[in-house]
Design an enzyme around this catalytic site. Structure first.
Site, PDB file in Angstrom:
ATOM      1  N   GLU A 193       0.756  -1.236   0.013  1.00  0.00           N
ATOM      2  CA  GLU A 193      -0.073  -0.257  -0.122  1.00  0.00           C
ATOM      3  C   GLU A 193       1.047   1.276  -0.004  1.00  0.00           C
ATOM      4  O   GLU A 193       0.580   2.125  -0.777  1.00  0.00           O
ATOM      5  CB  GLU A 193      -0.872   0.105   1.273  1.00  0.00           C
ATOM      6  N   ASN A 227       3.878   1.335  -1.207  1.00  0.00           N
ATOM      7  CA  ASN A 227       4.348   1.587  -2.457  1.00  0.00           C
ATOM      8  C   ASN A 227       3.528   2.347  -3.612  1.00  0.00           C
ATOM      9  O   ASN A 227       4.052   3.105  -4.158  1.00  0.00           O
ATOM     10  CB  ASN A 227       4.821   0.139  -2.953  1.00  0.00           C
ATOM     11  N   ARG A 285       6.458 -10.668  10.734  1.00  0.00           N
ATOM     12  CA  ARG A 285       5.421  -9.553  10.858  1.00  0.00           C
ATOM     13  C   ARG A 285       4.324 -10.172  11.708  1.00  0.00           C
ATOM     14  O   ARG A 285       3.419  -9.480  12.074  1.00  0.00           O
ATOM     15  CB  ARG A 285       4.981  -9.209   9.452  1.00  0.00           C
ATOM     16  N   TYR A 305      -2.137 -11.833  -3.385  1.00  0.00           N
ATOM     17  CA  TYR A 305      -2.084 -12.899  -2.747  1.00  0.00           C
ATOM     18  C   TYR A 305      -0.503 -13.302  -2.127  1.00  0.00           C
ATOM     19  O   TYR A 305       0.215 -13.332  -3.074  1.00  0.00           O
ATOM     20  CB  TYR A 305      -2.652 -14.161  -3.305  1.00  0.00           C
ATOM     21  N   GLY A 360       3.053  -9.588 -15.699  1.00  0.00           N
ATOM     22  CA  GLY A 360       4.510  -9.346 -15.773  1.00  0.00           C
ATOM     23  C   GLY A 360       5.185  -8.930 -17.232  1.00  0.00           C
ATOM     24  O   GLY A 360       4.575  -8.023 -17.745  1.00  0.00           O
ATOM     25  N   ALA A 361       6.143  -9.541 -17.582  1.00  0.00           N
ATOM     26  CA  ALA A 361       6.758  -9.348 -18.827  1.00  0.00           C
ATOM     27  C   ALA A 361       5.922  -9.515 -19.925  1.00  0.00           C
ATOM     28  O   ALA A 361       6.187  -8.852 -21.512  1.00  0.00           O
ATOM     29  CB  ALA A 361       7.892 -10.163 -19.056  1.00  0.00           C
ATOM     30  N   GLY A 416       4.476  -4.603  -9.519  1.00  0.00           N
ATOM     31  CA  GLY A 416       2.913  -4.565  -9.478  1.00  0.00           C
ATOM     32  C   GLY A 416       2.395  -3.399  -8.611  1.00  0.00           C
ATOM     33  O   GLY A 416       1.288  -2.933  -9.305  1.00  0.00           O
ATOM     34  N   ASP A 417       3.093  -2.953  -7.609  1.00  0.00           N
ATOM     35  CA  ASP A 417       2.530  -1.826  -6.979  1.00  0.00           C
ATOM     36  C   ASP A 417       2.801  -0.627  -8.088  1.00  0.00           C
ATOM     37  O   ASP A 417       1.929   0.376  -7.844  1.00  0.00           O
ATOM     38  CB  ASP A 417       3.426  -1.680  -5.688  1.00  0.00           C
TER      39      ASP A 417
END
Length: 309
Positions: free
Chosen positions: A36, A38, A104, A165, A221-222, A250-251
């Site tokens: 988030e 990012n 975490r 995920y 992705g690519a 992705g972010d």
């Protein structure tokens, strides 16, 4: 406020330098990372007004997170918590395999609660963006996500969901029904093909759209991305770039799409910006350090040489 509101856990990030087993690493860098935050930094660098909210420990990592977000122009609502700031450890086991470990459980970020996300801030946002990571952290964090989403829906605020995920946080069997419920409440959804397959059958675009979102974007992705936006299909190829660090790409993609959406761009332009932002991000080490500005994206689009003079 208006603009983008997002919330979740941001961690300290320890990255081993070089390639090989972690026990042979001799140098490390320390930064911050979290899906988030990012997105918040990425959208802010592209000119969007952004607010991030989350819990961090009363420690040096928490101090760094607060400073870094604010330095990036993000309106950071930092809630100090007696627990520790979460930690991510990254090392490149081989040239082609990046390994990420989390520390975490019981962290400050995992103690996020519904009362931490003010309803007035949700109602005042143009877009509320959440991910499938936060519901995996704890029952209270999951409740915070769903309460904020329901508040946004009731106020007519656009809800954006990135499935994101993480198998190291919860099993696919625990995650699938929660992610399905979250996507069913979204206006915009981002997912990878494998993520979509956790809870929909058949082609991911159609399966995700059948749950209700008007804007479905499948990040691949690519291979670029495909999208189904207000009934119109799109496909955008990714540029050929040298991949240095795929974490955060992705972010960056999501940040580019949402920043352009806030700016009123049409779907094709949003997707083009998203693809370019993701491509730029993978060329630089770090979760958020390499997120591009508008000037960076323009340079990527016009570059004919590998030296800018």
């Amino acid at each position: 406020m208006s603009g983008l509101l997002t919330f979740g856990e941001t961690m300290g990030v320890v990255s081993a330098e070089g390639i090989g087993a972690l026990d042979h690493a001799r140098g490390f860098t320390f930064g911050i990372g979290g899906a988030e935050s990012n997105v918040a930094i990425g959208a802010a660098r592209l000119g969007a007004p952004v607010t991030w909210l989350g819990r961090v420990g009363d420690d040096a990592s928490g101090d760094l997170i607060a400073r870094r977000l604010r330095a990036e122009g993000v309106a950071a609502v930092v809630i100090r918590d007696p627990s520790f700031t979460g930690l991510m450890v990254k090392h490149r086991r081989t040239g082609a395999l990046l390994t990420v470990d989390y520390h975490r459980a019981g962290s400050a970020g995992s103690r996020l609660a519904p009362s931490d996300v003010p309803a007035d801030a949700v109602r005042a946002a143009a877009i509320v963006h959440v991910t499938g990571i936060t519901p995996a952290l704890s029952d209270s964090a999951r409740a915070a996500v769903f309460q904020a989403v329901e508040t946004a829906r009731a106020a007519g605020v656009t809800v954006s969901v990135d499935v994101n995920y993480r198998a190291k946080l919860w099993s696919r069997f625990d995650a699938a029904p929660v992610l399905r419920d979250l996507v069913a409440r979204a206006d915009i959804v981002f997912a990878g093909p494998a993520e979509a397959a956790l809870f929909v059958d058949g082609p991911p675009l159609d399966g995700l759209a059948a749950l209700g979102p008007a804007e479905v974007v499948v990040k691949d992705g690519a291979r670029g991305c495909t999208a189904l936006i207000d009934g119109e299909r799109h496909a955008v190829a990714a540029p050929d770039v040298a991949v240095v660090d795929p974490v955060g790409a992705g972010d960056a993609f999501v940040a580019g799409y949402l920043a352009d959406r806030l700016a009123g761009a049409q779907p094709a332009a949003r997707l083009a910006t998203a693809i370019a932002a993701g491509a730029w991000a993978v060329t630089v080490p770090g979760d958020c350090e390499g997120l591009p500005t508008r000037a960076d994206l323009a340079a990527l689009a016009s570059a004919t040489d590998d030296v800018l003079r």
